[in-house]
Design a protein around this motif. Structure first.
Motif, short mmCIF file in Angstrom:
data_model
loop_
_atom_site.label_atom_id
_atom_site.label_comp_id
_atom_site.label_asym_id
_atom_site.label_seq_id
_atom_site.Cartn_x
_atom_site.Cartn_y
_atom_site.Cartn_z
N SER A 126 0.82 -1.21 0.00
CA SER A 126 0.00 0.00 0.00
C SER A 126 0.85 1.27 0.00
N THR A 127 2.17 1.12 -0.01
CA THR A 127 3.07 2.27 -0.03
C THR A 127 3.32 2.69 -1.48
N PRO A 128 2.94 3.92 -1.87
CA PRO A 128 3.11 4.35 -3.27
C PRO A 128 4.57 4.29 -3.74
N LEU A 129 5.50 4.61 -2.86
CA LEU A 129 6.91 4.63 -3.24
C LEU A 129 7.40 3.24 -3.65
N PHE A 130 6.84 2.19 -3.03
CA PHE A 130 7.30 0.84 -3.35
C PHE A 130 6.96 0.48 -4.79
N THR A 131 5.85 0.97 -5.31
CA THR A 131 5.49 0.72 -6.71
C THR A 131 6.54 1.31 -7.65
N THR A 132 6.99 2.52 -7.34
CA THR A 132 8.03 3.17 -8.14
C THR A 132 9.34 2.41 -8.05
N ASN B 3 22.15 10.33 -7.00
CA ASN B 3 22.17 11.69 -6.45
C ASN B 3 20.73 12.19 -6.43
N ALA B 4 20.50 13.32 -5.80
CA ALA B 4 19.14 13.80 -5.60
C ALA B 4 18.40 14.05 -6.92
N SER B 5 19.13 14.38 -7.97
CA SER B 5 18.49 14.73 -9.25
C SER B 5 17.86 13.52 -9.94
N ILE B 6 18.47 12.37 -9.77
CA ILE B 6 18.02 11.19 -10.55
C ILE B 6 17.63 10.01 -9.66
N ASN B 7 17.58 10.21 -8.36
CA ASN B 7 17.29 9.11 -7.45
C ASN B 7 15.94 8.46 -7.71
N SER B 8 14.97 9.24 -8.13
CA SER B 8 13.62 8.70 -8.37
C SER B 8 13.60 7.73 -9.55
N HIS B 9 14.61 7.79 -10.43
CA HIS B 9 14.65 6.92 -11.60
C HIS B 9 15.51 5.68 -11.40
N ILE B 10 16.34 5.67 -10.34
CA ILE B 10 17.21 4.50 -10.13
C ILE B 10 17.10 3.96 -8.70
N ASP B 11 16.13 4.43 -7.94
CA ASP B 11 15.91 3.89 -6.60
C ASP B 11 15.29 2.51 -6.73
N ILE B 12 16.02 1.47 -6.34
CA ILE B 12 15.60 0.08 -6.52
C ILE B 12 15.23 -0.55 -5.18
N ILE B 13 14.78 -1.80 -5.20
CA ILE B 13 14.35 -2.47 -3.98
C ILE B 13 15.49 -2.55 -2.97
N ASP B 14 16.69 -2.88 -3.43
CA ASP B 14 17.81 -3.03 -2.51
C ASP B 14 18.16 -1.71 -1.82
N THR B 15 18.16 -0.60 -2.55
CA THR B 15 18.44 0.69 -1.91
C THR B 15 17.30 1.09 -0.99
N TYR B 16 16.07 0.72 -1.37
CA TYR B 16 14.90 1.00 -0.53
C TYR B 16 14.99 0.23 0.78
N VAL B 17 15.37 -1.05 0.70
CA VAL B 17 15.53 -1.87 1.91
C VAL B 17 16.66 -1.33 2.77
N TYR B 18 17.75 -0.94 2.15
CA TYR B 18 18.89 -0.37 2.89
C TYR B 18 18.47 0.90 3.62
N ARG B 19 17.74 1.77 2.93
CA ARG B 19 17.34 3.06 3.52
C ARG B 19 16.31 2.87 4.63
N VAL B 20 15.31 2.01 4.39
CA VAL B 20 14.25 1.80 5.38
C VAL B 20 14.75 0.98 6.56
N GLY B 21 15.53 -0.06 6.28
CA GLY B 21 15.97 -0.96 7.35
C GLY B 21 17.14 -0.45 8.15
N LEU B 22 18.26 -0.20 7.49
CA LEU B 22 19.48 0.16 8.21
C LEU B 22 19.52 1.63 8.60
#
Length: 300
Positions: free
Chosen positions: A64-70, A242-261
């Motif tokens: 249900s998290t919109p960011l996870f779809t991206t 980087n902040a300019s392009i993060n929305s286009h290359i933010d993947i599951i692994d980076t999402y897990v790293y950011r949310v978890g660690l």
């Protein structure tokens, strides 16, 4: 084959098995043992006190998290680009290496092409930052020489995925070609001699002799790569983002790293990673059985 025969064979090759122990230990410690920790996805993790079982709570929050779809979309796009566009390159590279008649030159090309594989993504990112610099980079100097304006590819949303693709290809082309080159080297010389006697040219030899011998390793590696399609490259993305392009290359692994660690949401991050792992298992099994059904060849 009975157990006594198996034990005798193992004992006769005990030195080889002993050499294999570090690899087995690494696999168990970093790939098998962590599987037990996946149960955290079904518990509300507490540093102090017992963990409370919450069932599929975190999976429901995840979907249900919109960011996870991206994030999921980015992962599939980047992985698909690497899978289908890079996969043929090592095969072609191995075929080209096999055509070199000068052995010393071929070995020099092999060594040079292998070297990027042993570099960390920190070093590779530094090299590509210099290479693609909008002011002093070789790419932009060449574009300006052709009359085009300089462009910062590393901050452009339309270019960054292609930068990831190109840097991954540069790093892996030589190393990934080893398996195919080894298969080519294993072809019996008598097959080449018979082909030459029949008047075959080099193209016919490649298509009628060499490529059929690459069929099994091609199928096996493709199936394994499909199983890793949810791994779009954590180290690579972390170093290129980087902040300019993060929305286009933010993947599951980076999402897990950011949310978890980073944010400390361990149960939520574990649920996301478990979902990724299950998809990988389903993909590799599906690809294997489809390949076995259609071609009688699979990963095993």
């Amino acid at each position: 084959m009975n157990s006594d025969t198996i034990l005798k064979r193992i004992w006769s090759s005990k030195v080889l098995y002993f050499m294999l122990l570090p690899c087995i230990a690494f696999f168990v410690l970093f790939h098998v043992w962590p599987i037990l920790g996946m149960k955290l996805a079904f518990y509300d993790y507490r540093i102090i006190g017992d963990n409370e079982f919450v069932g599929f709570k975190y999976f429901k929050e995840l979907f249900s998290t919109p960011l996870f779809t991206t994030v999921l979309q980015n992962t599939l796009i980047i992985s698909a680009m690497k899978l289908f566009l890079i996969f043929p390159i090592p095969i072609v590279f191995a075929l080209l290496l096999n055509e070199f008649r000068n052995g010393k030159f071929r070995k020099a090309v092999q060594v040079i092409s292998y070297l990027p594989h042993f570099l960390s993504w920190v070093v590779i990112a530094g090299i590509w930052f210099e290479f693609m610099s909008p002011s002093t980079g070789a790419i932009n100097e060449f574009l300006q020489w052709l009359g085009f304006p300089a462009k910062d590819f590393l901050t452009d949303k339309n270019s960054i995925r292609w930068v990831l693709l190109a840097s991954e290809a540069w790093r892996s082309i030589g190393w990934d070609s080893i398996i195919f080159l080894a298969a080519i080297m294993g072809i019996s010389p008598s097959l080449y001699e018979a082909a030459y006697l029949d008047g075959a040219n080099r193209w016919q030899i490649v298509t009628r002799i060499v490529l059929p011998h690459l069929y099994i390793p091609m199928v096996t590696i493709f199936i394994l790569n499909v199983g890793f399609i949810m791994n779009a490259g954590l180290d690579q993305v972390l170093n290129f983002t980087n902040a300019s392009i993060n929305s286009h290359i933010d993947i599951i692994d980076t999402y897990v790293y950011r949310v978890g660690l980073v944010n400390g949401q361990y149960s939520f991050a574990t649920a996301a990673n478990l979902f990724k792992s299950l998809i990988g298992v389903v993909l590799i099994l599906s690809t294997h059985f489809i390949s076995k059904k259609l071609t009688s060849k699979g990963a095993w």
